[in-house]
Design an enzyme around this catalytic site. Sequence first.
Site, PDB file in Angstrom:
ATOM      1  N   LYS A   1      -3.472  -6.161  14.303  1.00  0.00           N
ATOM      2  CA  LYS A   1      -2.457  -5.286  15.139  1.00  0.00           C
ATOM      3  C   LYS A   1      -3.500  -3.918  14.660  1.00  0.00           C
ATOM      4  CE  LYS A   1       1.227  -8.462  16.030  1.00  0.00           C
ATOM      5  NZ  LYS A   1       1.479  -9.100  15.322  1.00  0.00           N
TER       6      LYS A   1
HETATM    7  C1  LIG Z   1       0.873 -10.868  15.743  1.00  0.00           C
HETATM    8  C2  LIG Z   1       0.364 -11.767  15.880  1.00  0.00           C
HETATM    9  C3  LIG Z   1       0.128 -13.431  16.305  1.00  0.00           C
HETATM   10  C4  LIG Z   1       0.321 -13.489  17.968  1.00  0.00           C
HETATM   11  O1  LIG Z   1      -0.126 -12.385  18.962  1.00  0.00           O
HETATM   12  P1  LIG Z   1       0.188 -11.822  19.903  1.00  0.00           P
HETATM   13  O2  LIG Z   1      -0.228 -10.766  20.828  1.00  0.00           O
HETATM   14  O3  LIG Z   1       1.017 -11.492  20.081  1.00  0.00           O
HETATM   15  O4  LIG Z   1      -0.234 -13.366  21.130  1.00  0.00           O
HETATM   16  C5  LIG Z   1      -0.803 -13.699  15.966  1.00  0.00           C
HETATM   17  N1  LIG Z   1      -1.862 -13.169  14.269  1.00  0.00           N
HETATM   18  C6  LIG Z   1      -1.034 -13.112  13.827  1.00  0.00           C
HETATM   19  C7  LIG Z   1      -1.297 -12.667  12.026  1.00  0.00           C
HETATM   20  C8  LIG Z   1       0.161 -11.511  14.266  1.00  0.00           C
HETATM   21  O5  LIG Z   1       0.338 -10.859  13.178  1.00  0.00           O
END
Ligand SMILES: *Cc1c(COP(=O)(O)O)cnc(C)c1O
Length: 501
Positions: free
Chosen positions: A114
């Site tokens: 993110k």
């Molecule tokens: C947020 C997250 C996901 C899921 O991603 P999406 O975009 O919500 O499908 C998977 N793995 C980790 C470590 C995350 O932080």
Amino acid sequence: MNYISTRGSIAGVSAAHAIRTGIAADGGLFTPETMVKLSSSELESLKNKSYQELAVDILSRYLSDYPKADLVTMVESAYRYPDKFADPRVTPVTELRKGEYILELWHGPTCAFKDVALQLLPYLMTKASELTQDRSGIVILVATSGDTGKAALEGFRDVPGTSIVVFFPDQGVSEIQRMQMVTQEGRNTFVAAVKGNFDDAQNGVKEIFGDAKIIEKLAGHKLAFSSANSINWGRLAPQIVYYFFGYLELCRQGVIALGDPMNITVPTGNFGNILAAYFAMRMGLPVRKLICASNANNVLTDFINSGVYDRNRQFYTTISPSMDILISSNLERLLYYLTGSDPKRVNEWMQSLKNTGRYQVDTQTRAEIQRTFIGGFTAETETKATIKKVFEERKLALDTHTAVGVSVYERYRQETGDNLPVLIASTASPFKFNSSVLEAILGESAVAGINEFALLDKLSGLSGMEIPAGLKNLDKKAIRHKTVCGKAEMGQVVQELLKLK
Ligand SMILES: *Cc1c(COP(=O)(O)O)cnc(C)c1O
């Protein structure tokens, strides 16, 4: 490039407007009105670009109202090495075994993918205020299952003209995730624990977004809400870049020739990351299959295989908590495109989801989904076995989310014999979920009773990887955020934290 709401009643708005407001007023998500297309010669021209140059090239096609010179400055600030990203390539690609490649998305300050979007979003958001001539201050409101909250806090801290309020479920995050948030520095950052689970926090935030009294009060202080969740287009656009980068890395490493196809596997929760891969594919990146990997919360697997989305099922708390989700918001954007931009059908399905927790797409849409997407899920035991196996074979420590991706992919490959090279998105550093990772590798007795901070050294010793700067000494930092509230008090807490009279 103009943006339209997936529910159809708002169209023709700029990227800046879409990013500034976060969600469309008709309840839909802003999405590009047309698909950007790259010719094969344009793809070729990207081949030797750095990550930052590539980001400017791709983003300028979507954020056409942002001056290119500004995009250059923003991208350079967001992805600076080594203070922002610990690897100069930003999202490096490593080989897992022949034909399988890991796209490492976790070299940013908070150790999850993110960061790639949330290091850039604050720049995009403040510039958007200027471009839309909206002079009100921005209040970012976030409900988090752990990773988004910290990444958003780190991105927005001390950014002029913004403040950020994060709610996390009191019992729903790991000790490292909790400490990352409650020790957050910055004059404009606020964090509160909610007595409840993630859905409670998320519902509370949704209510505040729609609370006319709070919105009016904010307006009186020249403030307005926005979102840093992946419903905001400003979260998705930066994620398209790394799928191009990963493909071009495979070309540079001699794995594939430019123009050859590959597959992509993404451990999925809210469907944001895999949707960015879908955009890359529609833009002309040679991708054949998108493999959507889930954990025991396999609502997406069932949807892809049957065309029925049904959230009326048991919710499981797993060792991959960022994927413990039953409503994948970004699916709405996919449905919009797969229906040939038909907001009427999207509206019907979303109303049905709201009213009954379920919807069923028509056979044509289901066939469209299955043309591109493969859905699969793993049980906890398989995820742990994958972590152990990969560590023993390759001395590589996978985090619990990435391991879901690897496990689902390997089953797909065995069952289909599809040997196309694959990029597997690695969404978090193993250090962030070290207790589960070490338990998988060494067994339960090796971690029982040891706190997650002591385990950082253990994982480092075992894997030979350095402890990420953001996690080192986290347990010695001062706790700055102590608010705990009930789910009915969240609106009140926002007003108190922001000192709204
Ligand atoms: C947020 C997250 C996901 C899921 O991603 P999406 O975009 O919500 O499908 C998977 N793995 C980790 C470590 C995350 O932080």
